[in-house]
Motif scaffolding. Structure first.
Motif, short mmCIF file in Angstrom:
data_model
loop_
_atom_site.label_atom_id
_atom_site.label_comp_id
_atom_site.label_asym_id
_atom_site.label_seq_id
_atom_site.Cartn_x
_atom_site.Cartn_y
_atom_site.Cartn_z
N UNK A 10 0.83 -1.03 0.10
CA UNK A 10 -0.06 -0.04 0.00
C UNK A 10 0.93 1.26 0.07
N UNK A 11 0.44 1.94 -0.95
CA UNK A 11 1.25 3.37 -0.89
C UNK A 11 0.80 4.50 0.12
N UNK A 12 1.46 5.43 0.31
CA UNK A 12 0.99 6.25 1.49
C UNK A 12 -0.37 7.07 1.37
N UNK A 16 -3.57 1.93 -3.02
CA UNK A 16 -3.67 0.29 -3.13
C UNK A 16 -4.19 -0.47 -1.98
N UNK A 17 -5.14 -0.99 -2.11
CA UNK A 17 -5.86 -1.86 -0.82
C UNK A 17 -5.40 -3.19 -0.91
N UNK A 18 -5.58 -3.81 0.02
CA UNK A 18 -5.34 -5.41 0.45
C UNK A 18 -6.56 -6.06 0.76
N UNK A 302 -6.87 -3.18 -12.58
CA UNK A 302 -7.59 -2.46 -11.20
C UNK A 302 -7.54 -3.44 -10.02
N UNK A 303 -7.30 -4.78 -10.11
CA UNK A 303 -7.36 -5.76 -9.14
C UNK A 303 -6.38 -6.94 -9.56
N UNK A 351 -5.12 -7.62 -4.29
CA UNK A 351 -4.55 -6.45 -4.23
C UNK A 351 -5.37 -5.30 -5.26
N UNK A 352 -6.22 -4.61 -4.69
CA UNK A 352 -7.06 -3.52 -5.38
C UNK A 352 -6.46 -2.35 -5.51
#
Length: 353
Positions: A10-12, A16-18, A302-303, A351-352
């Motif tokens: 995930x970026x700051x 990016x969602x897990x 996207x995912x 990873x979305x």
């Protein structure tokens, strides 16, 4: 074999969602469902199978949580019974044709083979179309044409077998031409060569056509990765089998007794040891590598799925499940199924972006 896609952290800014996957089922709960299913299957001589399958799917789907929300299965047993009955009728007709003549057997086999891709696609569309997450239904968007194209390697092997069937004499005492046996073994060798290609075609067809809302998956694994996946364990088993056979032939050919009866007694258990190697060694390795390869190569812009199933964990669980299932005469099987589902599902995340 190509390396899996490395999941992004995930970026700051949180772009990016897990999405984690969790399985909440328990062996005790599923045991009650399983034992009732088994009893009703025996009482109904197997006719309860669609209802048993729906109960199993609803339990496993309902206990699979994606980002905290469960999946749901909406399929009705009556719908599944129609497909199940159709497949049963087709196999009964095939068995009946085999008792009539060799030609009827070949024609029935060819007809069943031509229908199988359509049945395969329909089953995937039914199962996925009746699965939902957060109120959205999944879809399988693969075409019928692509279903037949994905099974082309299978047809390349089946066609020579169908033609060979025409040379099988109807009379039991009659013998087929000598070349038929040579061609048969050649076709079997061809089957081994195209098996990784067939597996890739089938997985590519499946994993390129999963859809949820506007999203549709793609599949990036190469054919070469599947050849590496299949040929490594196959080569190991063939090598060990060849060594065992070579030792037996060498001892019988030379007449030596090195080291005597003890050697022959040890060689007698080689098939058993090879079976254990495949069951508790090769099978967990295959399951682990195939899941990691297939799902880590599935996704879109996207995912993307990421699978990190551990061979060590899969090996230990396979040994444990096998021993406890044997000791309990099969009664541990529901607990083994739940434990395996938990291990394999929770090794995957999404990873979305």
């Amino acid at each position: 074999m190509e390396s899996p896609v490395t999941p992004a952290e995930p970026s700051i800014d949180g772009s990016v969602r897990r999405l984690s996957i969790e399985f909440t089922g328990s062996g005790g709960e599923y045991f009650r469902i399983w034992i009732v299913n088994m009893l009703l299957l025996m009482v109904t001589l197997g006719l309860y199978w669609p209802w048993a399958k729906v109960r199993r799917l609803r339990y496993f789907w309902g206990n699979t949580l994606v980002d905290g929300d469960p999946l749901d299965f909406h399929g009705e047993p009556g719908q599944m019974f129609k497909g199940w009955a159709l497949v049963g009728v087709l196999f009964l007709l095939y068995n009946w044709a085999g008792s009539v003549s060799a030609l009827a057997d070949v024609v029935a086999f060819a007809a069943l083979g031509l229908l199988w891709p359509a049945l395969w696609r329909s089953s995937m569309a039914f199962r996925l179309g009746n699965t939902s997450w957060r109120g959205l239904r999944f879809r399988f968007v693969g075409s019928m044409r692509d279903a037949y194209a994905s099974l082309l390697p299978l047809f390349l092997v089946a066609l020579p077998l169908v033609l060979l069937g025409l040379w099988v004499p109807d009379e039991p005492e009659a013998s087929a031409p000598d070349w038929v046996g040579l061609v048969f073994f050649g076709v079997m060798g061809l089957a081994v060569c195209v098996m990784p290609w067939l597996l890739w075609c089938m997985k590519a067809y499946q994993h390129r056509h999963y859809a949820l809302g506007p999203l549709q998956t793609d599949f990036r694994a190469s054919v070469g990765a599947f050849y590496g996946l299949v040929l490594k364990p196959l080569g190991l088993v063939l090598l060990l089998s060849g060594l065992a056979v070579g030792l037996v032939v060498l001892q019988l050919g030379t007449g030596l007794e090195w080291p005597g009866k003890e050697m022959m007694g040890a060689l007698a258990i080689v098939p058993f040891l090879l079976a254990l190697l495949v069951m508790f060694g090769v099978a967990p390795w295959w399951t682990t590598r195939l899941q990691n390869l297939v799902w880590t190569k599935t996704g879109n812009s996207q995912m993307r799925f990421v699978s990190r199933l551990s061979f060590r964990s899969m090996l230990w669980l396979s040994v444990k499940n096998g021993l406890l299932t044997a000791v309990t005469l099969g009664l541990y099987w529901p607990f083994a199924a739940v434990a395996t589902a938990r291990l394999r599902l929770e090794a995957v995340h999404i990873r979305s972006i």
